[in-house]
Scaffold this active site. Structure first.
Site, PDB file in Angstrom:
ATOM      1  N   LYS A  72     -14.778  -9.209  -5.546  1.00 38.30           N
ATOM      2  CA  LYS A  72     -14.149 -10.396  -6.129  1.00 38.30           C
ATOM      3  C   LYS A  72     -14.233 -11.653  -5.249  1.00 38.30           C
ATOM      4  O   LYS A  72     -14.293 -12.752  -5.764  1.00 38.30           O
ATOM      5  CB  LYS A  72     -12.664 -10.107  -6.445  1.00 38.30           C
ATOM      6  N   ASP A  76      -7.234 -12.999 -14.029  1.00 41.10           N
ATOM      7  CA  ASP A  76      -6.176 -12.010 -13.722  1.00 41.10           C
ATOM      8  C   ASP A  76      -4.772 -12.604 -13.862  1.00 41.10           C
ATOM      9  O   ASP A  76      -3.883 -11.994 -14.465  1.00 41.10           O
ATOM     10  CB  ASP A  76      -6.340 -11.469 -12.292  1.00 41.10           C
TER      11      ASP A  76
HETATM   12  N1  LIG Z   1      -3.600  -4.693 -14.453  1.00 42.25           N
HETATM   13  C1  LIG Z   1      -4.637  -5.389 -14.093  1.00 42.25           C
HETATM   14  O1  LIG Z   1      -5.328  -6.018 -14.899  1.00 42.25           O
HETATM   15  C2  LIG Z   1      -4.987  -5.472 -12.641  1.00 42.25           C
HETATM   16  C3  LIG Z   1      -5.853  -6.480 -12.172  1.00 42.25           C
HETATM   17  C4  LIG Z   1      -6.130  -6.525 -10.788  1.00 42.25           C
HETATM   18  C5  LIG Z   1      -5.571  -5.581  -9.934  1.00 42.25           C
HETATM   19  N2  LIG Z   1      -4.736  -4.618 -10.441  1.00 42.25           N
HETATM   20  C6  LIG Z   1      -4.121  -3.609  -9.581  1.00 42.25           C
HETATM   21  O2  LIG Z   1      -3.369  -4.295  -8.585  1.00 42.25           O
HETATM   22  C7  LIG Z   1      -3.236  -3.453  -7.431  1.00 42.25           C
HETATM   23  C8  LIG Z   1      -3.529  -4.305  -6.196  1.00 42.25           C
HETATM   24  O3  LIG Z   1      -4.879  -4.755  -6.260  1.00 42.25           O
HETATM   25  P1  LIG Z   1      -5.400  -5.935  -5.305  1.00 42.25           P
HETATM   26  O4  LIG Z   1      -6.721  -6.321  -5.818  1.00 42.25           O
HETATM   27  O5  LIG Z   1      -4.354  -6.970  -5.128  1.00 42.25           O
HETATM   28  O6  LIG Z   1      -5.556  -5.135  -3.916  1.00 42.25           O
HETATM   29  P2  LIG Z   1      -5.556  -5.744  -2.437  1.00 42.25           P
HETATM   30  O7  LIG Z   1      -6.080  -7.122  -2.422  1.00 42.25           O
HETATM   31  O8  LIG Z   1      -6.165  -4.696  -1.585  1.00 42.25           O
HETATM   32  O9  LIG Z   1      -3.970  -5.852  -2.054  1.00 42.25           O
HETATM   33  C9  LIG Z   1      -3.190  -4.689  -1.951  1.00 42.25           C
HETATM   34  C10 LIG Z   1      -1.731  -5.091  -1.777  1.00 42.25           C
HETATM   35  O10 LIG Z   1      -0.929  -3.896  -1.782  1.00 42.25           O
HETATM   36  C11 LIG Z   1      -0.153  -3.844  -0.580  1.00 42.25           C
HETATM   37  N3  LIG Z   1       0.079  -2.447  -0.216  1.00 42.25           N
HETATM   38  C12 LIG Z   1      -0.837  -1.442  -0.212  1.00 42.25           C
HETATM   39  N4  LIG Z   1      -0.270  -0.275   0.161  1.00 42.25           N
HETATM   40  C13 LIG Z   1       1.045  -0.565   0.400  1.00 42.25           C
HETATM   41  C14 LIG Z   1       2.155   0.210   0.819  1.00 42.25           C
HETATM   42  N5  LIG Z   1       2.037   1.529   1.059  1.00 42.25           N
HETATM   43  N6  LIG Z   1       3.355  -0.396   0.948  1.00 42.25           N
HETATM   44  C15 LIG Z   1       3.485  -1.724   0.695  1.00 42.25           C
HETATM   45  N7  LIG Z   1       2.470  -2.511   0.303  1.00 42.25           N
HETATM   46  C16 LIG Z   1       1.258  -1.943   0.157  1.00 42.25           C
HETATM   47  C17 LIG Z   1      -0.970  -4.610   0.426  1.00 42.25           C
HETATM   48  O11 LIG Z   1      -0.166  -4.996   1.523  1.00 42.25           O
HETATM   49  P3  LIG Z   1      -0.859  -5.406   2.942  1.00 42.25           P
HETATM   50  O12 LIG Z   1      -1.290  -6.843   2.763  1.00 42.25           O
HETATM   51  O13 LIG Z   1       0.223  -5.235   3.921  1.00 42.25           O
HETATM   52  O14 LIG Z   1      -2.009  -4.469   3.152  1.00 42.25           O
HETATM   53  C18 LIG Z   1      -1.444  -5.779  -0.440  1.00 42.25           C
HETATM   54  O15 LIG Z   1      -0.422  -6.731  -0.614  1.00 42.25           O
HETATM   55  C19 LIG Z   1      -4.219  -2.289  -7.653  1.00 42.25           C
HETATM   56  O16 LIG Z   1      -3.482  -1.171  -8.064  1.00 42.25           O
HETATM   57  C20 LIG Z   1      -5.120  -2.781  -8.783  1.00 42.25           C
HETATM   58  O17 LIG Z   1      -5.628  -1.716  -9.567  1.00 42.25           O
HETATM   59  C21 LIG Z   1      -4.432  -4.553 -11.771  1.00 42.25           C
END
Ligand SMILES: NC(=O)c1ccc[n+]([C@@H]2O[C@H](COP(=O)([O-])OP(=O)(O)OC[C@H]3O[C@@H](n4cnc5c(N)ncnc54)[C@H](OP(=O)(O)O)[C@@H]3O)[C@@H](O)[C@H]2O)c1
Length: 287
Positions: free
Chosen positions: A71, A107
């Protein structure tokens, strides 16, 4: 039957991509509107992104959905970036307009539409968002146009502070960011209307995890979880158990897809068809 040589090709690129619900969702939409489009999933390794974009451009790809881990990296291979995607710093949708690849981010728009289905008027609402990664950034920038009070809490505190500082420049309401810990969470949840989990916590296979348990959830709260596999995360299950309003991540998925569909076809998406296709696929996979 229209000629296959005139079929417009769309694809999702990511790694992994086998689990993506986008092909089922978009093909159902194209079929419902009788459009000569088709949509496939292509696994593209991180180090092969440039090669893949060149190839997709050469074969005349019409539209792309972009998922992890591309992305952010894809931006440098595109010809133009829409303003919102530029602010967010990530692209999840690409349109090939006369050979020019244009990047968008749908998104946040998808998330906002999902939330507004349950809370149509966001004015003055207190919102707590957990996470400061890609999904959180997209939601944060879209919420900037709404008159809400936003508190961002993230495991890595510096990321929450940086995102809040960035958003302050364009936010209509108030925004602050802190490290996510017991104390900040408890304080934030003592006075909140909408809770957003924008982290991957609770996602399959670690479905028993949640950052907030039912003891901290009031019935007046609206809880939105971006995670869509499982459809009902532990957070949403606990929220529903106390009578809170819930919004699942599949709604965001469908609405961000509907926005992408409009960018590619210039037509309003058949949202009901897309929703049913996603639900059926989630159930078929037992998610
Ligand atoms: N529904 C939809 O259309 C849609 C669209 C996009 C994404 N999503 C979902 O959104 C989620 C996040 O995606 P992303 O792209 O934002 O990922 P990302 O950029 O890797 O960010 C992950 C986030 O989760 C936090 N995190 C991970 N493990 C954690 C834990 N054990 N405790 C607390 N915080 C934790 C991270 O914190 P740190 O910064 O501290 O690592 C960060 O803020 C995924 O499940 C993805 O499938 C859904």
């Amino acid at each position: 039957m229209e000629s296959a040589s005139k079929t417009k090709l769309c694809a999702v690129i990511g790694d992994p991509v086998e689990h993506s619900l986008s092909p089922v969702m978009h093909n159902a939409a194209f079929k419902a509107l009788n459009l000569n489009y088709t949509y496939i999933a292509l696994r593209v390794e991180k180090k092969k992104l440039r090669e893949a974009v060149d190839w997709l451009r050469n074969i005349g790809i019409h539209g792309l959905s972009v998922t992890m881990p591309h992305k952010v990296d894809i931006i440098k291979y595109l010809d133009q970036i829409d303003r919102l995607a530029e602010d967010i710093g990530a692209v999840n949708t690409v349109l090939n307009k006369n050979g020019q690849l244009i990047g968008y981010n749908t998104d946040g728009i998808g998330a906002l539409r999902a939330i507004k289905e349950k809370v149509p008027n966001l004015r003055g609402k207190k919102v707590v968002m957990l996470g400061a990664g890609g999904a959180a950034r997209a939601i944060g920038f879209t919420l900037a146009g709404e008159d809400v009070e936003l508190t961002i809490l993230n495991r890595t505190g510096g990321k929450a502070v940086r995102l809040a500082d960035f958003l302050k420049k364009m936010f209509r309401g108030m925004v602050s960011g802190s490290k996510l810990d017991k104390r900040t969470l408890q304080t934030a949840l003592s006075n909140v209307d909408i809770l957003i989990n924008a982290t991957e916590v609770g996602m399959s296979p670690r479905t028993n995890e949640t950052l907030v348990t039912r003891r901290s959830i009031k019935p007046s709260l609206t809880v939105f979880d971006v995670v869509y596999a499982p459809l009902e995360t532990r957070l949403l299950r606990e929220a529903a158990a106390v009578g809170a309003t819930t919004v699942n991540g599949a709604k965001m998925l469908v609405y961000q897809g509907a926005e992408a569909f409009k960018i590619w076809t210039r037509l309003d998406a058949p949202v009901e068809v897309m929703w049913n296709a996603v639900l059926n696929e989630i159930r078929r996979r037992g998610l």
